[in-house]
Design a protein around this motif. Sequence first.
Motif, short mmCIF file in Angstrom:
data_model
loop_
_atom_site.label_atom_id
_atom_site.label_comp_id
_atom_site.label_asym_id
_atom_site.label_seq_id
_atom_site.Cartn_x
_atom_site.Cartn_y
_atom_site.Cartn_z
N GLY A 417 0.82 -1.21 0.00
CA GLY A 417 0.00 0.00 0.00
C GLY A 417 0.85 1.25 0.00
N PHE A 431 -12.13 0.96 -2.83
CA PHE A 431 -11.06 0.39 -3.64
C PHE A 431 -10.45 1.42 -4.58
CE2 PHE A 431 -13.39 -3.51 -2.55
CZ PHE A 431 -12.33 -4.34 -2.19
N HIS A 435 -6.75 3.64 -4.63
CA HIS A 435 -5.87 3.39 -5.76
C HIS A 435 -5.40 4.71 -6.38
CE1 HIS A 435 -4.15 0.88 -8.86
NE2 HIS A 435 -4.56 1.78 -9.73
N MET A 440 -3.52 1.27 -1.77
CA MET A 440 -4.51 0.28 -2.14
C MET A 440 -5.14 -0.28 -0.89
SD MET A 440 -2.06 -2.84 -3.36
CE MET A 440 -3.19 -4.21 -3.34
N SER A 522 3.57 -3.91 -6.61
CA SER A 522 3.15 -2.91 -5.63
C SER A 522 4.26 -2.56 -4.64
CB SER A 522 1.92 -3.41 -4.88
OG SER A 522 2.24 -4.60 -4.19
N ASN A 525 5.16 1.07 -4.04
CA ASN A 525 4.13 2.00 -3.57
C ASN A 525 4.54 2.81 -2.33
OD1 ASN A 525 2.41 1.47 -5.63
ND2 ASN A 525 1.04 0.12 -4.47
#
Lengths: 637, 159
Positions: A417, A431, A435, A440, A522, A525
């Motif tokens: 995330g 959701f 994003h 996330m 991810s 991120n």
Amino acid sequence: MRFEEIKKRAESQWGVFSHNPHILVGTATCGKAAGALDVIEAFKNELSRRDIRVPIIQVGCIGLCYAEPLVIISKPDSLRIAYHNVTPDLASRLVEGYIVGDDPCLEIALGTFETDERGTPYIPELPRFEHELRLILGRCGYIDPENIHDYIANRGYSALARALGMSPEQIVEEIKRSGLRGRGGAGFYAGEKWDQCRRAPAKRKYVICNADEGDPGAFMDRVILESDPQEVIEGMIIAGYAIGAERGYIYVRAEYPLAIERIRNALRQAEEIGLLGEDILGSGFHFHIGITEGAGAFVSGEATALVAAMEGKRSEPRVRPPRLAEAGLWGCPTLLNNVKTFAYVPFIIGNGIDQFLSIGTEHSKGTAVFTLAGKIQYPGLTEVPMGTTLRKVVYDIAGGMRNQKKFKAVQIGGPSGGCIPETLLDLPIDFDSLHEAGSMMGSGGMIFMDEEDCAVDTARFFLDFTTKESCGKCTMCRMGTLQLLSILEDICTGKAKIEDMELLQELSQDVKMGSLCGLGRSAPNPVLTTMRYFGDEYRAHILEKRCPALVCKDLIAYYILREKCDRACEHCILVCPTEAIKGGKGEIKVINQEKCSKCGTCLEVCPPEYHAVVKISPISKLPPDPKGEEGPAQGGG
Amino acid sequence: MTEKEEQLSHILERHRGERNGLIPILLEIQREFGYLPKEAMPRVAESLGIKPVEVWGVATFFNQFRLTPLGRNHIKVCMGTACHLAGGRLVLEALERELNIKVGETSPDGHFSLERVACIGCCMLAPVAVIKDKIYPKMSSFKVEEALIPYRQESKAED
């Protein structure tokens, strides 16, 4: 036996139970860690000493982890009261006061479940519960997770009974129309998966429940399995019926021994009364569920990697297509959903889809379950309608930040995330909005940070994690995350150049592009979001060698303020493991920076009335040594 | 046949031919022995009809598996996000200092071993350390020494 009879029997048992005095003690992992077993022991001793028979039931977690050990005492015709942070020595008082006598001991109660004119907090009106909506956590902490009748008496298995009267197509259609999205992270529409699996032409199909919760700081799946395992099992049975599978597996981390024990017990009980196994409820439908223990690998949370682990192989993801719905476990069509996704199924099928559809936002229906941890007042577990703002979660549900510190950011979704800053607190959680913000939903772990947490160090922490957990299959993930980590380490230790920020950005994109599965895609991120929202902090580290949050060890020094040090106190000298603190009796204490290992023990033990030890960054700002004996220590500055 | 070998044969016999049972078999062996003995690996491979490299591949892939024995007092320090923010690293460093071993090592006398784990799921008690099976909540570098006292005394008594 027909379901109506099973239900009737369960309800009459529940009726007897709830109309008699009883004690519920939360013994999920959080409760146990806080000492719940000692509390139970104390209650047992106290009751047997007085020769009173009152059942003590070990329940799961109601989500108020900060209040553990939590005890609920129920008496017929009287208030149901929750007591928080109960210690063994309170047992005699509670037994004497409320079980034997009529004193509800409200002064030590968290609140009551019925309104009370004496002004005790009414639990449903506590800010946390007021904003919550519990679709899947509803029973957690209120029923005995080891007694299937408790579940059945509280609407359990009615959805299965209804589902068996429907056609598989109808069930899949309802799941599709409900808009249920997978709660494992990516938010794929569950109905689509179910439909693909149902249509797949194969004799043998499988249902797998993903309970390999590997995200550090997220434990909602564990809580559900420990508190209400039947809910997940019911969801899986319905799924099996809908897609035409006769076998299901729960893949659960070996690190969750209590969850495994409770699932095992739950499966046995469901089989005993004919809700699982051969010819379920006389419908002719067979379904068996087994448990597979995971051996601990974050990447196993990825669907294809999980299937590989179940087949006894290294848990490496593979290229899709084929999707699991076409070729999954042992090449058979497989439906794989997260614990929470299955937990929603009984609610949706049992209540019809309209109720579920009325909750949430346009594209994210229903509720979201989050674990709340970090620097907040009330850590725990919460379930809120999709679309609830982060501000509500932070300030109303989590009670704001601890110690009057300022909110800095919240990391949502763990290592996959991103960090969401204060300016985005009014973001409705669903959701898609997460994003867009670069984060996330992920597993649903929320970690709250205050001004004493460093954004760069946090990104470094997550990259350290993903580097260790990368399975190594894709070069960009294996080597790229390592490079990202190495640059972040340079920043945290003051060795980076300003161009490195650009390099981080570029490399992050490459890692995203060049990785096969969600782990690599991810992993950057946390880096990207902290750079986006806390770029100044990166620049302070690089350009000024300064860590604004005073976290990065190589950029800070510990210092004893001359004017605050109490000459007579020697706490710091006594605890310093490297004997770095000088100063005899009656003298001001001074830290020898050369010797200091920056363990922080002196700061911890310096009595709050002096508060003389401080952290200073950059190190070049250290005041010179007063006596000039050692000279100002400028190491690394 | 020694008792240990017999136990191993027992485990393998129960799972004979189940290729997909590799992970459960290794978990069982580890439960029995406390770690995965090197000698067990070819025997696992043989009983499943696979190559030893496949067994090693799995044994070294997952975090749960250990190839060396643990100390009698195994210490886990949680390095989950909440524990990290609350200073878990300082606790780990304090333990390394106190026990004079690095994370991942076992002390030469076999009394202590130290491991970092990703999250044990009681974030509200951060930072957390687990000694044997007892959870030590809200740890700090200062509390480490005190927490170790009973285990050290026990070890002394054993020696």
